[in-house]
Enzyme design. Structure first.
Site, PDB file in Angstrom:
ATOM      1  N   HIS A 121       8.518  -2.903  -1.307  1.00 20.99           N
ATOM      2  CA  HIS A 121       9.456  -4.246  -1.528  1.00 20.99           C
ATOM      3  C   HIS A 121      10.199  -4.915  -0.633  1.00 20.99           C
ATOM      4  O   HIS A 121      10.207  -5.023  -0.370  1.00 20.99           O
ATOM      5  CB  HIS A 121      10.065  -3.932  -3.210  1.00 20.99           C
ATOM      6  N   HIS A 291      -1.363   2.659  -6.127  1.00 17.98           N
ATOM      7  CA  HIS A 291      -1.208   2.346  -7.274  1.00 17.98           C
ATOM      8  C   HIS A 291      -1.584   3.564  -7.859  1.00 17.98           C
ATOM      9  O   HIS A 291      -2.144   4.241  -8.927  1.00 17.98           O
ATOM     10  CB  HIS A 291      -1.806   1.117  -7.781  1.00 17.98           C
TER      11      HIS A 291
END
Length: 760
Positions: A121, A291
């Protein structure tokens, strides 16, 4: 003229819902920016733009002149970083990863997913259109990024790393530590990364960035339908923006605006990741790799989640998103509102993500927080994913709408199907994509510090060749100056070429600039604003000078050096012609890139839609000419005074694109004088819009009405704006010409040196 698009003083941001672990917290204050007053009485000072929104905002340029680094101007971060034992630092990060805290318990006993998400992020806000966002500077520490919905609970991740930061102090920037923590997490999980380069220097205040037109987070008004489009979801994203909604890194994991349409989600992913510099393979690798580890958090209802850090009371000490349900953490944690893990190995690298993606059929479901996600059709028979806290409990795997796009989107599906059959290919692709994600805003590899940076050069780094000979010396420079003076090239042509070569630099991601002389290569050599005919003439002359010099000298001169030196010669000649002596600083050592080293598509992103310094403005410009001027000056890291003196000097030197005469307020174009400022501020001239040319103004004599000059908005603003006029007056003073010439030469050299990381 276009309507002015204001850049908000308190910007909103974009984060990474599609990536590792978590996304948008449902309890985020939907009021967005400005919902909490600065004090109880609302007695906060108001900017000029509050009262007069159309007035040019110079705040970003003021930031460029404010020294706010508490470490001091002389601190050499690269030198300090090089003194670290990086293996020791990584060991400390690895220890922090498994040191579960009562105030924020670690999933599966490890913060693997949390640290990967923090690094991602931090890096993922980068956008390739203007280079803004990204890890360099550690901007995720500040608002608005710190309080973006998609960055929910990353405030905890940074606090977990504080003991490491505290131990190594100024030798390890937050920006480097945040990215390093993601690398360490991957490596501790068993993945082999492509390496890590330090060199990110911390910022000490938030950047002023335009993150989108929306007034509330988690909303989107930045897309429009493409011509001929028949689908429901618009896909044409507003220029320069990357994320799909205000407050997200990339896209909504539930689907566009929460619509769980897999194919539309695939298109939205392609659009947004593409705006952030990733192709389809890199995009698929990042989503799958991100993921493979960690989990989503959505155990509690959105009503349980408190305000973001920026809106939290002082006693919260920078923490936000307080969860009032259950323990508020651990098994009750809520971040994105989605819940569950993708794989049976949430803290160990494996191929299980792709196995699950292709081995099962999926159906829609809702998380405990009410977010839309997917589980296998026969989920009750597939409970093999371990619980994050209860070793006796297991769950079915989950997928997000964005995950299923990796299978059902035809282009992504072709890539991921191949990887499902050959997982080692996915691992290789993820290693490259992760390195690019976390390093692309660092600029050239000359900035890389530390022993673990990879030797391989990538096209997105705009690689440069090594110098083949010793750098030219002072005697050589004098000889080459004489050769340039004898070339017959005009001062204007030399200045325009040198400027066009250097003005591509972006301080946001440290790309572009004169080094490499890519101005002689495609696509730059063909840009209309670079006057291709003039450019070819100058480059041809410089190639001849270089060939003659290099044939007789043990030291070779590059075309890049000659182009910059040519600008210096022109300025010195032009100053002499006006009766002044000035020596323009010149530092040799630039090299020439080849066409093979040049990523034409990536370089095209550096093309200026407007360049006020050459009085150029195109239909592609998204803001008014004055705002585009400020934006370009900001990309060049200029101050208000530097922007002002450069504009005035370029006009006097007759350096406008295409030879246009707008703003050339002098009877002796090509001489370096302060005539631009003297004549702009002359009360004997009256200005009015031209009746025949849009965007042009005519200056006529007050007494006789005779046409004296023509100008554009970016010329006249130095007389109309009170702040800019105050600087312009300094250079229009009686006897102010000498100061003007010296200041111009200094600012000119700053621009020519912006990309010289090899000597910084």
């Amino acid at each position: 003229m276009k309507h002015l698009i204001k850049l908000p003083l308190v910007a909103a941001t974009s984060l990474l819902a599609v990536t590792a672990v978590n996304a948008t917290p449902p309890g985020f204050n939907q009021g967005g920016m400005g919902t909490v007053p600065m004090n109880a009485k609302g007695e906060n000072p108001r900017s000029v733009q509050h009262w007069w929104p159309e007035v040019v905002d110079l705040q970003r340029l003021r930031q460029n002149e404010q020294i706010q680094d508490p470490l001091g101007e002389d601190f050499d971060y690269a030198e300090a970083f090089a003194s670290l034992d990086l293996d020791e630092v990584k060991a400390d990060v690895a220890a922090a990863m498994t040191d579960s805290k009562e105030w924020w318990p670690a999933d599966y006993g490890s913060y693997t997913g949390l640290f990967i998400r923090l690094a991602w992020h931090s890096a993922g806000a980068y956008r390739s259109g203007d280079g803004r966002g990204g890890s360099d500077g550690g901007q995720i520490r500040f608002e608005p990024l710190n309080s973006w919905p998609d960055n929910g609970n990353l405030d905890k991740a940074r606090r977990l790393l504080w003991p490491v930061k505290q131990k190594y102090g100024r030798s390890l920037s937050w920006a480097d530590l945040i990215v390093l923590s993601g690398n360490v997490a991957l490596e501790e999980a068993g993945f082999k990364t492509a390496g890590f380069a330090g060199g990110r220097v911390d910022d000490w205040q938030p950047d002023l960035v335009y993150w989108g037109p929306e007034k509330k987070f988690l909303t989107s008004s930045r897309f429009s339908k493409r011509p001929g489009q028949t689908g429901e979801t618009p896909q044409e994203l507003q220029e320069t923006l990357g994320a799909s909604e205000l407050g997200l890194i990339y896209v909504n994991p539930e689907g566009p605006e929460g619509n769980m349409d897999i194919l539309e989600s695939g298109e939205r992913i392609r659009t947004t990741f593409g705006r952030m510099g990733m192709n389809d393979e890199e995009t698929a690798a990042l989503i799958i790799g991100g993921h493979t580890l960690g989990k989503n958090h959505g155990a509690s209802k959105k009503e349980c989640i408190g305000v973001e850090p920026a809106a939290a009371p002082v006693q919260a000490q920078g923490f936000g998103w307080k969860n009032s349900c259950g323990t508020g953490a651990g098994p009750d944690a809520t971040t994105s509102g989605l819940e569950g893990a993708w794989t049976a190995t949430p803290i160990t690298w494996s191929a299980n993500y792709l196995e699950n993606l292709y081995n099962f059929e999926w159906r829609e479901t809702r998380s405990p927080a009410g977010a839309g996600q997917w589980i296998p059709v026969n989920a009750d028979q597939l409970e093999f994913v371990p619980d994050a806290f209860d070793p006796e409990k297991f769950h079915p795997p989950v997928m997000l709408t964005t995950d299923l796009a990796m299978r059902y989107d035809p282009k992504y599906g072709a890539i991921t199907k191949k990887w499902a059959e050959n997982p080692e290919l996915m691992d290789q692709a993820f290693a490259r994509a992760w390195f690019k994600l976390t390093h692309r805003d660092m600029g050239p590899s000359a900035r890389y510090a530390g022993s673990q940076a990879p030797a391989e050069q990538y096209s997105w780094q705009d690689p440069l060749p090594a110098a083949s000979t010793e750098v030219i010396n002072a005697s050589d420079i004098a000889t080459l100056k004489d050769a340039i003076r004898s070339s017959g090239l005009s001062n204007s042509d030399l200045v325009r070429t040198a400027w066009a070569s250097a003005v591509t630099y972006r301080d946001t991601d440290l790309r572009g600039g004169a080094n490499g002389s890519r101005i002689r290569l495609a696509p730059q050599k063909d840009w209309a604003e670079n006057d291709p005919g003039m450019l070819a003439k100058v480059v041809g002359a410089m190639e001849g000078i270089a060939a003659d010099f290099n044939a007789s000298s043990p030291r070779n001169v590059s075309i890049a050096d000659l182009i910059v030196l040519g600008g210096a010669v022109a300025i010195e000649n032009a100053a002499k012609a006006s009766g002044h002596s000035v020596t323009v600083d010149f530092t040799p050592g630039r090299v020439d890139a080849t066409q093979e080293m040049t990523d034409a598509k990536g370089i095209e992103l550096l093309r200026p839609a407007a360049d006020a310094f050459r009085n150029f403005y195109s239909a592609a410009a998204r803001l008014t000419p004055t705002e585009m001027m400020v934006d370009r000056a900001d990309l060049l890291n200029l101050t208000v005074a530097e922007m002002t003196v450069l504009i005035g000097g370029m006009r006097a030197l007759d350096a406008n694109s295409g030879g246009a005469k707008h703003g050339v307020f002098t009877k002796a174009p090509g001489m370096l004088s302060n005539d631009f400022f003297v004549n702009l501020l002359d009360m004997g001239t009256v200005w009015a819009p031209s009746a025949s040319e849009e965007g042009v103004f005519e200056g006529r004599g007050r007494s006789d009405g005779e046409l004296k000059w023509t100008a554009t908005e970016v010329d006249l603003v130095f007389g109309s704006n009170s702040e800019l006029r105050s600087v312009a007056e300094v250079y229009a003073y009686a006897g102010g010409e000498e100061r003007f010439i010296k200041d111009f030469a200094k600012a000119w050299n700053k621009v020519m040196m912006l990309d010289r990381f090899d000597v910084k």
